[in-house]
Scaffold this active site. Structure first.
Site, short mmCIF file in Angstrom:
data_model
loop_
_atom_site.label_atom_id
_atom_site.label_comp_id
_atom_site.label_asym_id
_atom_site.label_seq_id
_atom_site.Cartn_x
_atom_site.Cartn_y
_atom_site.Cartn_z
N CYS B 164 0.81 -1.23 0.00
CA CYS B 164 0.00 0.00 0.00
C CYS B 164 0.84 1.27 0.00
O CYS B 164 0.29 2.37 0.00
CB CYS B 164 -0.97 -0.04 1.17
SG CYS B 164 -1.95 -1.56 1.13
N HIS B 304 -2.51 8.00 6.15
CA HIS B 304 -2.77 6.69 5.56
C HIS B 304 -4.15 6.24 6.02
O HIS B 304 -4.94 5.76 5.22
CB HIS B 304 -1.68 5.71 5.98
CG HIS B 304 -1.73 4.43 5.22
ND1 HIS B 304 -1.72 4.36 3.85
CD2 HIS B 304 -1.83 3.13 5.64
CE1 HIS B 304 -1.79 3.10 3.46
NE2 HIS B 304 -1.87 2.33 4.52
N GLU B 315 -0.95 5.70 13.79
CA GLU B 315 -0.61 6.85 12.95
C GLU B 315 -0.82 8.16 13.70
O GLU B 315 -0.05 9.12 13.51
CB GLU B 315 -1.41 6.83 11.65
CG GLU B 315 -0.93 7.90 10.66
CD GLU B 315 -1.58 7.79 9.29
OE1 GLU B 315 -2.53 7.01 9.14
OE2 GLU B 315 -1.13 8.52 8.39
N HIS B 341 -9.80 1.95 0.27
CA HIS B 341 -8.35 1.79 0.19
C HIS B 341 -7.96 1.24 -1.18
O HIS B 341 -8.23 0.09 -1.49
CB HIS B 341 -7.89 0.86 1.30
CG HIS B 341 -6.42 0.83 1.52
ND1 HIS B 341 -5.53 1.43 0.66
CD2 HIS B 341 -5.67 0.27 2.51
CE1 HIS B 341 -4.29 1.24 1.11
NE2 HIS B 341 -4.35 0.54 2.23
N PHE B 403 2.05 -3.14 3.90
CA PHE B 403 2.42 -4.46 4.44
C PHE B 403 3.87 -4.74 4.02
O PHE B 403 4.28 -4.39 2.92
CB PHE B 403 1.52 -5.56 3.85
CG PHE B 403 0.16 -5.65 4.47
CD1 PHE B 403 -0.19 -4.94 5.60
CD2 PHE B 403 -0.78 -6.51 3.92
CE1 PHE B 403 -1.46 -5.06 6.16
CE2 PHE B 403 -2.04 -6.64 4.47
CZ PHE B 403 -2.39 -5.92 5.60
#
Lengths: 80, 420
Positions: B164, B304, B315, B341, B403
């Site tokens: 991502c 994110h 985050e 996403h 990831f």
């Protein structure tokens, strides 16, 4: 048994579907690569499509000799 | 260092078939998440996704589309929009020297539909029915390579893969190419198209996806206590980046500057973020350092913010670490609350969104934030777009975390912009 023209017509529909070539351009004297701008991967799809459509088996050693639309139509006539 | 400016942008997303409609949806706080009602989705625990607002078949010729995975189709649509937005033509009307033009365009997963559809062909009908186009459709560099063929890029074609974070990494790499003198113009971005039963089942088995099947538009809810995972989405976003000198020489319109980027690796776990936030804040701090910006310059962060239980909290911690006291003067948002996403395309879409937020001086909202987590310590544009006050130069960060551990923060500013 399908006539030469019937086979050509069905093949033209297949070439149109795979490579976007107008059906009226797919004439017996036309070369797939030089005249119709069909590339090698699209040619594989056309060969496999012919096998499905006409119930023939076209081994790789034969398919490489099918340079023109006429070659393919004759092959289908002789093997179906 | 060479200034790298943004001269064109394009996108196709769950909110719109182009960037203008996507931006309108974002500012309006509209969700692009829908219920999956097709038969194939019926057995799944997760039956919601952010599907494209406009099918690629509306823009790409049928014969051409047969040879392209959906991920490459969306890349071409976004790239063509960005290229034209930059005032550039294609083919004989293309003025850019091919040897000075590169592409950096990432995908997290690649041609998933091509791979799985042809496995279906093999299993159901035998090896002879596997398409000869399978490999050039499924390879992860196919979106980048097809965009390179579209714009005529001969300097290089890069396709970074970092889940991502892929397209934020692509933007970072693009800036490097220009600063290293390897290219004057780089088409940068990301593309992803993985709405298929297998990834929905697999991400679902990880407990990574929201199961709010009965209320799709409320499913992506970053920082809300009711969040239960991210929403899988598809699409692409692309930016045309140029050296300032090159952009000025051709009289290009300039949105702003990619001032720099920061990259780090969590070095913690293959999927879980380091809960200390140190890996993420390291990327943000490196982006500030490379850009010559201080924390107090950052008035906006596009987070994110995927809407996962752990990720959002981590985050918030890392943004506070990176900005310190300046965090109080910074508007944070997660546009994934609306888009879902886009995996490998998320960084590019959110960089484009961040640039537009600075350009228009308005931050799109984080929707569905009804009951925020306690003690987040960040100022979120909850449920309504927020204006960025003043009239001076603005700077922002866009975060993407992948990831594997990749963290990439991109710093964007209004420097060099040619009016609004």
């Amino acid at each position: 048994m399908a006539t030469t023209e019937e086979i050509r017509t069905q093949l033209a529909e297949l070439v149109n579907d795979v490579a976007g070539v107008p059906v009226e351009d797919v004439q017996l004297d036309k070369s797939f690569v030089d005249d119709l701008d069909v590339d090698s991967l699209a040619m594989v799809e056309i060969i496999v499509g012919c096998e499905e459509k006409f119930g023939v088996t076209i081994p790789d050693e034969d398919s490489k000799n099918l340079k023109t639309v006429g070659d393919a139509v004759a092959y289908i006539e002789n093997h179906s | 260092m060479t200034d790298v400016v943004i001269t064109g942008m394009g996108a196709t997303t769950p909110l719109g078939g182009d960037l203008a409609s996507t931006w309108d949806g974002l500012v309006a706080g509209r969700s692009g998440v829908v219920a999956l009602t097709d038969e194939w989705a019926a057995p799944l625990a997760v039956r919601i996704a952010g599907t494209l607002a406009q099918e690629p078949s509306e823009k790409i010729d049928r014969v051409k589309a047969r040879r392209l995975d959906r991920s490459a189709q969306v890349a071409l649509i976004a790239a063509e929009e960005a290229w034209h937005d930059a005032g550039l033509g294609l083919g004989e009307d293309n003025p850019i020297d091919p040897d000075r033009l590169a592409v950096c365009l990432g995908s997290g997963i690649g041609g998933l539909h091509a791979l799985l559809d042809n496995w279906d062909n093999y299993r159901d009908r035998g090896p002879r029915r596997v398409s000869p186009f399978t490999i050039p459709m499924l390879m992860a560099n196919a979106p980048a390579a097809n965009v390179a063929l579209l714009v005529g890029a001969a300097a290089a074609v890069h396709a970074p893969v970092s889940a991502c974070a892929s397209s934020n990494e692509a933007i970072s790499l693009a800036v490097d190419q220009i600063r290293l003198g390897r290219a004057d113009v780089v088409v940068a971005g990301g593309a992803e198209a993985t709405i298929h039963a297998l990834p929905l089942a697999a991400f679902g088995q990880m407990q990574a996806l929201s199961k709010r099947n009965d209320d799709p538009t409320a499913a992506s809810r970053p920082w809300d206590k009711g969040r239960d995972g991210f929403v899988l989405s598809e699409g692409s976003a692309v930016l045309v980046l140029e050296s300032l000198e090159h952009a000025k020489a051709r009289g290009a319109k300039i949105y702003g500057t990619v001032a720099g980027a920061g990259v780090s690796n969590d070095n913690h776990d293959i999927v879980q973020p380091d809960p200390t936030g140190l890996g993420q804040s390291s990327a943000m701090l490196k982006a500030l350092r490379e850009s010559g910006l201080s924390a107090s310059d950052i008035k906006h962060v596009n987070a994110h913010g995927t809407s996962t239980p752990q990720g959002d909290v981590t985050e918030a911690v890392s943004i506070r670490q990176a900005l310190g006291d300046a965090v109080d003067d910074c508007v944070v948002t997660s546009t994934k609350s609306m888009t879902g996403h886009l995996l490998g395309a998320a960084g590019a879409l959110e960089s484009v969104t961040t640039m537009l937020a600075l350009h228009h001086r308005i931050v799109p909202p984080t929707i569905n934030l009804e009951d925020p987590e306690d003690d987040l310590g960040i100022d979120i544009a909850a449920n309504a777009a927020r204006e960025l006050p003043g009239s001076g130069e603005l700077a922002a960060l866009n975060n993407s975390f992948g990831f594997g551990g990749s963290n990439v923060a991109v710093a964007l500013t209004t420097a060099n912009a040619t009016g609004r």
